[in-house]
Design an enzyme around this catalytic site. Structure first.
Site, short mmCIF file in Angstrom:
data_model
loop_
_atom_site.label_atom_id
_atom_site.label_comp_id
_atom_site.label_asym_id
_atom_site.label_seq_id
_atom_site.Cartn_x
_atom_site.Cartn_y
_atom_site.Cartn_z
N THR A 177 -47.60 -20.87 -15.42
CA THR A 177 -47.88 -20.85 -16.85
C THR A 177 -47.12 -21.96 -17.56
O THR A 177 -45.98 -22.29 -17.19
CB THR A 177 -47.54 -19.48 -17.47
OG1 THR A 177 -47.54 -19.59 -18.88
CG2 THR A 177 -46.19 -18.97 -17.04
N SER A 212 -40.03 -15.21 -22.46
CA SER A 212 -40.22 -13.77 -22.23
C SER A 212 -39.83 -13.48 -20.78
O SER A 212 -39.71 -14.42 -19.97
CB SER A 212 -41.68 -13.35 -22.45
OG SER A 212 -42.46 -13.65 -21.30
N TYR A 214 -41.77 -11.91 -18.70
CA TYR A 214 -42.96 -12.26 -17.91
C TYR A 214 -42.90 -13.74 -17.53
O TYR A 214 -43.05 -14.10 -16.35
CB TYR A 214 -44.25 -11.97 -18.71
CG TYR A 214 -45.37 -12.89 -18.28
CD1 TYR A 214 -45.98 -12.74 -17.04
CD2 TYR A 214 -45.78 -13.94 -19.10
CE1 TYR A 214 -46.97 -13.63 -16.63
CE2 TYR A 214 -46.76 -14.82 -18.70
CZ TYR A 214 -47.36 -14.67 -17.46
OH TYR A 214 -48.32 -15.55 -17.05
N HIS A 215 -42.65 -14.61 -18.52
CA HIS A 215 -42.62 -16.05 -18.22
C HIS A 215 -41.46 -16.37 -17.26
O HIS A 215 -41.56 -17.29 -16.44
CB HIS A 215 -42.50 -16.86 -19.51
CG HIS A 215 -43.74 -16.86 -20.35
ND1 HIS A 215 -43.93 -16.01 -21.42
CD2 HIS A 215 -44.88 -17.60 -20.28
CE1 HIS A 215 -45.12 -16.24 -21.96
NE2 HIS A 215 -45.72 -17.19 -21.28
N LYS A 218 -42.53 -16.02 -13.80
CA LYS A 218 -43.36 -17.15 -13.34
C LYS A 218 -42.47 -18.32 -12.89
O LYS A 218 -42.81 -19.04 -11.96
CB LYS A 218 -44.33 -17.60 -14.43
CG LYS A 218 -45.24 -16.52 -14.95
CD LYS A 218 -46.17 -15.95 -13.91
CE LYS A 218 -47.42 -16.73 -13.75
NZ LYS A 218 -48.43 -16.03 -12.90
N1 USQ Z 1 -49.67 -15.39 -31.42
C1 USQ Z 1 -49.88 -15.18 -32.76
N2 USQ Z 1 -50.62 -14.10 -33.10
C2 USQ Z 1 -51.17 -13.23 -32.20
C3 USQ Z 1 -50.94 -13.47 -30.83
C4 USQ Z 1 -50.18 -14.56 -30.48
O1 USQ Z 1 -49.44 -15.94 -33.61
O2 USQ Z 1 -51.83 -12.27 -32.59
C5 USQ Z 1 -48.87 -16.56 -30.99
C6 USQ Z 1 -47.67 -16.16 -30.14
O3 USQ Z 1 -46.55 -15.88 -30.94
C7 USQ Z 1 -47.51 -17.36 -29.23
C8 USQ Z 1 -48.92 -17.91 -29.07
O4 USQ Z 1 -49.69 -17.34 -30.13
O5 USQ Z 1 -46.74 -18.33 -29.86
C9 USQ Z 1 -49.58 -17.55 -27.76
O6 USQ Z 1 -49.51 -16.16 -27.58
P1 USQ Z 1 -50.50 -15.39 -26.58
O7 USQ Z 1 -50.23 -13.92 -26.73
O8 USQ Z 1 -51.89 -15.85 -26.74
O9 USQ Z 1 -50.02 -15.95 -25.18
P2 USQ Z 1 -48.70 -15.71 -24.34
O10 USQ Z 1 -47.95 -14.51 -24.71
O11 USQ Z 1 -47.92 -16.98 -24.38
O12 USQ Z 1 -49.27 -15.46 -22.89
C10 USQ Z 1 -50.60 -15.85 -22.52
C11 USQ Z 1 -51.01 -15.03 -21.30
C12 USQ Z 1 -50.12 -15.37 -20.13
C13 USQ Z 1 -50.12 -16.87 -19.91
C14 USQ Z 1 -49.71 -17.59 -21.19
C15 USQ Z 1 -49.78 -19.08 -21.10
O13 USQ Z 1 -50.96 -13.64 -21.60
O14 USQ Z 1 -50.57 -14.68 -18.98
O15 USQ Z 1 -49.22 -17.19 -18.89
O16 USQ Z 1 -50.62 -17.22 -22.24
S1 USQ Z 1 -48.53 -19.88 -22.05
O17 USQ Z 1 -48.54 -19.33 -23.40
O18 USQ Z 1 -48.79 -21.28 -22.06
O19 USQ Z 1 -47.26 -19.57 -21.41
#
Ligand code: USQ
Length: 414
Positions: A177, A212, A214-215, A218
């Site tokens: 990720t 997090s 989770y991260h 990874k």
């Molecule tokens: N966010 C908002 N509002 C929401 C949901 C999320 O502002 O309702 C923001 C979060 O604070 C964050 C960003 O959007 O800054 C991304 O959040 P997300 O929930 O879409 O993604 P994340 O928790 O980072 O995790 C997801 C997947 C995970 C994958 C990751 C890739 O669940 O499996 O590894 O995206 S990454 O984000 O590049 O690490």
């Protein structure tokens, strides 16, 4: 070992033929796993999927629901067979159990399972999605943190030992990720960085700093893979993927019941998928904090392409190859504005809210990741156009009556 031959050309390893290629997909029931299985099956690969229904159980336990009901993995494989004539083999099993993992790579067991049926050979490629994938889940409390750590690290460790012991030529494609890198104040390289220190240089994994647990798992997965590569010459591709969006893939056109699991709740849903669901039920879009959080995003169809291209051009033995698997970057504010614009053009009112951020993360930061490697091996990106967003609105709109407002935001704080 019963595997197609590989040949080296122009610095890349190509396969001689796809005939009889056997691909094993760990976590084959999930948001990415099932579309990946259909994609490879469609292309003529022998596909085996393994899953323990972790995500479905989590949905039930946490009472978060899905956008629409999804048939069991076995039912989906049967439907796939009846519609296409192609077979996706299903194993329901928990890969934290080393015996389950090892049985998938041990040719003695594989032969005895096959009995009179055709033995498809040890997997030439294994795609590892079998993880607890949610940052909020990993921080609900210590219990869910433990489940995340135990599940993700044990599955990865079981995998590298099984490959080492039984099938060392198998190419491991592991889903990493972008969150492993965090949001550093320097450009993000594709996995590796050359560091010069006191007049000497060496190549290292790019610094990682997860936001997090989770991260964090990874990051640890990548370290386990890197250990296996250094000690035992494993061949590994690590795909640093950003948040994925989308519902339909080419296989969904065959039958809607083949659609992937789709979550829109705070725990298992990702931002763009969530925003579209919120817009459809007139729930103000839940931008966390200032909304300047920038990430690299990816259409679900491009996940399939990236995994396929990585499979066609595998890593070498003794190589940990890392690609940043994103196609473009957006802030949370930019995504909300895009959804608002398209939603309004379709007659939805779409308000944007700024909630107190439940996560501990930078809300304004530098973000400049490289993402050229996958394009170099043949991936053709699909971008987030208004048309793509509109298509998602249309599908989600069909299931409006299933959407539960109470699961959209509960506030899991870091
Ligand atoms: N966010 C908002 N509002 C929401 C949901 C999320 O502002 O309702 C923001 C979060 O604070 C964050 C960003 O959007 O800054 C991304 O959040 P997300 O929930 O879409 O993604 P994340 O928790 O980072 O995790 C997801 C997947 C995970 C994958 C990751 C890739 O669940 O499996 O590894 O995206 S990454 O984000 O590049 O690490």
């Amino acid at each position: 070992m019963d595997m197609p031959q590989r040949k080296h050309q122009q610095g890349l390893v190509y396969k001689e033929s796809m005939e009889m290629s056997h691909i094993l997909i760990l976590g084959g029931d999930g948001y990415l796993g099932w579309p990946t299985a259909m994609h490879f099956s469609n292309l003529g690969y022998d596909v085996t999927v393994v899953d323990n229904y972790f995500r479905r159980h989590a949905c039930t336990e946490l009472d978060v629901g899905m956008l629409y009901p999804v048939p069991s993995l076995i039912e989906r494989a049967k439907l796939w067979h009846s519609l296409t004539g192609k077979q996706i083999k299903v194993v329901i099993g928990d890969l934290t159990d080393a015996h389950v993992m090892r049985s998938l790579f041990d040719s003695r067991i594989q032969y005895s399972w096959a009995q009179n049926k055709r033995f498809t050979g040890l997997p030439e490629t294994v795609v590892h999605y079998a993880e607890q994938p949610s940052a909020p889940y990993s921080l609900i409390n210590y219990k869910y943190a433990n489940i995340t750590l135990t599940n993700n690290l044990q599955v990865t460790n079981n995998l590298i030992f099984a490959v080492r012991d039984f099938s060392p030529d198998t190419h491991i494609i592991k889903l990493g990720t972008m969150g492993e890198y965090g949001t550093p104040n320097i450009d993000i390289e594709e996995g590796w960085i050359e560091i010069e220190h006191n007049g000497r240089k060496d190549n290292f994994l790019f610094p990682r700093q997860a936001s997090s647990l989770y991260h964090t798992t990874k990051i640890m997965d990548t370290d386990l893979m890197w250990f296996g590569v250094r000690m035992w010459n494993l061949r590994v591709t690590d795909l640093m993927q950003g948040p994925v969006y989308g519902i339909d893939t080419e296989a969904t056109a065959i039958n809607e019941k083949l659609r992937t699991i789709f979550n829109y709740d705070e725990i298992l849903g990702t931002i763009l998928n969530r925003f579209i669901v919120q817009a459809v039920v007139d729930y103000p879009l839940t931008v966390y904090g200032k909304g300047g959080q920038t990430r690299g995003y990816l259409n679900i169809n491009d996940t399939l392409q990236c995994v396929h291209m990585s499979e066609l051009k595998p890593a070498r033995q003794g190589e940990l190859r890392i690609f940043n698997q994103i196609t473009e970057t957006f802030s949370a504010n930019e995504l909300a504005e895009k959804v608002q614009k398209v939603g309004r053009s379709m007659g939805y009112s779409v308000q944007i809210d700024h909630l107190k951020n439940p996560r501990k993360e930078a809300e304004e930061h530098y973000y400049n990741p490289k993402y050229q490697g996958l394009v170099d091996i043949g991936v053709k990106p699909h971008y987030l156009t208004d048309g793509v967003i509109e298509g998602m609105f249309r599908v989600v709109g069909c299931f409006k009556k299933n959407i539960r407002r109470d699961v959209i935001f509960r506030g899991i704080n870091w």
